[in-house]
Scaffold this active site. Structure first.
Site, mmCIF file in Angstrom:
data_model
loop_
_atom_site.group_PDB
_atom_site.id
_atom_site.type_symbol
_atom_site.label_atom_id
_atom_site.label_comp_id
_atom_site.label_asym_id
_atom_site.label_seq_id
_atom_site.Cartn_x
_atom_site.Cartn_y
_atom_site.Cartn_z
ATOM 1 N N CYS A 2 0.821 -1.195 0.000
ATOM 2 C CA CYS A 2 0.000 0.000 0.000
ATOM 3 C C CYS A 2 0.858 1.250 0.000
ATOM 4 O O CYS A 2 2.091 1.191 0.040
ATOM 5 C CB CYS A 2 -0.914 0.013 1.240
ATOM 6 S SG CYS A 2 -1.817 -1.534 1.481
ATOM 7 N N SER A 361 11.314 -12.066 -5.039
ATOM 8 C CA SER A 361 12.513 -11.590 -5.724
ATOM 9 C C SER A 361 13.757 -12.001 -4.948
ATOM 10 O O SER A 361 13.691 -12.307 -3.763
ATOM 11 C CB SER A 361 12.434 -10.064 -5.869
ATOM 12 O OG SER A 361 13.488 -9.564 -6.660
ATOM 13 N N GLY A 362 14.920 -11.996 -5.631
ATOM 14 C CA GLY A 362 16.115 -12.619 -5.079
ATOM 15 C C GLY A 362 17.139 -11.707 -4.450
ATOM 16 O O GLY A 362 18.266 -12.140 -4.202
#
Length: 646
Positions: A2, A361-362
């Protein structure tokens, strides 16, 4: 995920304007297009833009407790909220929703300021405690979610993004000259500063209390590379596997589809693979490449997608995309686009948003397990200092100076081996340092700043000394490089596409566990990220484990020499740019000329300067904060031609 914002007119006592809160919320509405809310209580106002992920029908914010005297706006996810909820119900608290936001309210009622340390997640939130007339801000341990604040004439304002603050009356949109000099050195601004004078970041792992007109900030979580117990190698491997799997599983919690960003590197491949093992359906994976094959990792990403049987999507980024989106990326970053890889992250996020609402994600694997080449080279530096000066200066340095440009990082490391550690480490990702910075800046600017931009590095280490040089580098990268650059990029570019990104490898328990592993096991036989690769050696395709690290490189140097020659010249050498008075115009002209003629490669320096100029045009020159709709070409259309020998 948000967007949140708010004001507290503590000094003036002026009632908070709902229209102003709506305007501030509107500037960050891309963070939450599903729902918006406003709450005011005399001089206090809170705004909220929601991206619905958990408890889709509930969870409207701003949210209050049962008695309506404690209110919250919350950005993020709390992984342990169900356990906390159960604990709080047993203590007598009553819940009206099934969302994690309400858990924070009751935790604050029960534990006060200590509630923040009990939260396991990624977040930025604000709590208004009406009976005490105090405003509490908090940011997650690793700094995955941003939170900014400012004071204007004794009043206070905050927002998830800087642009949300710019609507507040009395805000002066001016550049912080010291922060600008630091940005030129390391491509980002170390917290708590931002490039805007008077606007600050709340530091990772900190909370801030605004009460009785005063600001009090405190660190509620930190970690250290303390003494280690040398356990069997297999025990460390099992610990890494267990922590990573748990972290990925926790972050798959959602009431909407979840996918994965897949670069084809070790970290993102591990995450995509674990996700595939934890679900019965095909995981959707997303990759991005570039129009020059030597810069593209797409073949490796396809290999991983095929190995784990994912539903794979990819796109190719071209030079024209940078021209089209560069002003927009600047708007979403709030500060100059520090690296051209922002473009790839933004476009692949738009692609992913067509299919899912959340991605894993990495980021973080390199900083926890020593994956960058700089860690190996700095490790070698310890042996370099043992050599006699006659060999170091008389033989090795002349040989190193004759190495080709492709080995520039080794040359840079060798030049800096004699410097104190913080300056040496900073130089790894540096752009304008030492003589370059001295020649770039005018005497007027240099008289106003501290040219040594390693202050933030030194401050962290003075307050938190670590057990050895490698541990100190890893610690600094998790405290500065990650939250102020990589995580900021990931948050801003994914949220620009209304996409939530989760970072399993920066789970705080995994961070603490990685810190407990001896440094001698993280780099072995000149191999970086040794332990993480060992832990998943039987899980990933062998070429993924042995491939040379690419990073997220973008062919800007080639683009500048080809289709973007006029753009880069116009941005850096126009009268409008020169009128700012910060830089040595002749020096920049030489850099542009030498790069465009192929004499040397100044792509990082030119991109940094051009991004800074675009930031001035998007945020400082405009009288109102307005999202740019133009491409770089359109932005420069009315610019007078550059009078130059170029």
């Amino acid at each position: 995920m948000c967007g949140i914002c708010g004001i507290y007119n503590a000094q003036s006592g002026e009632p908070a304007s709902p229209q102003l809160i709506e305007q501030m919320t509107g500037l960050i509405a891309h963070r939450g297009p599903d729902d918006q809310g406003v709450y005011t209580d005399g001089p206090l106002g809170l705004g909220f833009a929601r991206l619905s992920i958990i408890d889709l029908s509930g969870g409207h914010q701003p949210m209050c407790n049962e008695t309506g005297d404690i209110w919250i706006v919350f950005n993020g996810e709390i992984w342990n909220y169900k356990a906390l909820r159960k604990e709080l119900i047993e203590k007598g608290h009553q819940f009206r929703t099934h969302c994690d936001t309400e858990t924070i309210i009751h935790a604050y009622e029960e534990y006060g300021l200590d509630c923040v340390a009990r939260l396991h997640g990624m977040f930025g939130f604000a709590i208004w405690d009406a009976p005490r007339k105090r405003l509490l801000l908090a940011r997650d341990k690793a700094g995955k979610k941003p939170l900014y604040y400012t004071r204007v004439n004794g009043n206070f304002a905050f927002a998830s993004e800087i642009k949300g603050l710019l609507a507040y009356p009395g805000i002066k949109r001016e550049a912080d000259i010291q922060a600008m000099a630091d940005f030129l050195s390391i491509r980002y601004v170390p917290g708590p500063a931002t490039l805007f004078a008077g606007i600050y970041k709340l530091l990772p792992g900190h909370w801030l209390l605004f009460e009785n007109g005063n600001v009090h900030e405190e660190c509620y979580w930190d970690y250290t590379f303390g003494p280690t117990e040398h356990r069997p190698l297999e025990e460390y491997i099992q610990g890494i596997q267990q922590h990573v799997k748990r972290s990925v599983e926790e972050r798959m919690m959602a009431d909407v589809p979840v996918g994965a960003m897949l670069s084809g590197g070790v970290d993102s491949s591990i995450i995509a693979g674990i996700m595939s093992k934890l679900t019965s359906h095909k995981v959707k994976t997303f990759s991005v490449g570039f129009d020059h094959p030597e810069y593209s990792e797409l073949p490796y990403a396809r290999m991983v997608a095929e190995h784990f049987g994912t539903d794979h999507y990819e796109l190719l980024v071209q030079s024209s995309d940078m021209v089209k989106y560069w002003p927009l990326l600047t708007w979403h970053r709030d500060e100059p686009v520090s690296e051209p890889s922002d473009l790839g992250v933004y476009l692949v996020s738009k692609l992913a948003r067509e299919h899912v609402k959340v991605v894993l994600s990495g980021e973080g694997g390199d900083e926890l397990f020593a994956g960058y080449p700089k860690y190996v080279v700095d490790w070698i530096a310890n042996y370099y200092h043992i050599l006699p000066a006659s060999i170091r200066d008389g033989m090795l340095m002349p040989m190193i100076e004759h190495l080709p440009y492709s080995m520039r990082k080794l040359k840079m490391a060798a030049r800096n081996m004699s410097q104190p550690a913080p300056q040496r480490w900073m130089s790894w990702f540096g752009i304008f340092n030492g003589p370059l910075k001295d020649e770039l800046l005018t005497d007027t600017v240099k008289a106003r700043i501290d040219l040594d931009s390693s202050r933030a590095f030194q401050r962290w280490l003075e307050n938190n000394p670590q057990r050895d040089d490698l541990s100190a580098m890893l610690y600094l990268d998790t405290k500065i490089w990650l939250p102020d650059n990589l995580l900021m990029k990931g948050d801003k570019m994914t949220m620009a596409a209304s996409l939530e990104a989760r970072i399993p490898l920066l789970d705080y328990k995994l961070i603490e566990y990685a810190a407990s592993i001896p440094s001698s096991l993280k780099i072995r036989s000149f191999k970086a990220k040794y332990m993480l690769k060992r832990a998943f050696a039987d899980f990933l395709p062998e070429p993924i484990l042995t491939r040379k690290k690419m990073g997220f490189n973008v062919p800007t140097g080639i683009w500048f020499r080809e289709g973007q020659r006029r753009i880069i010249t116009q941005l850096l050498l126009s009268e409008r740019t020169r009128s700012r008075g910060y830089f040595n115009d002749a020096y920049i002209a030489r850099m542009v000329h030498d790069h465009l003629e192929g004499r040397t490669n100044y792509q990082a320096q030119l991109f940094t300067l051009a991004s800074l100029e675009l930031w001035f045009r998007v945020f400082i020159d405009n009288p109102q904060p307005v999202i740019p709709q133009q491409s770089v070409e359109e932005l420069l259309a009315d610019e007078k031609p550059v009078v130059s020998s170029l």
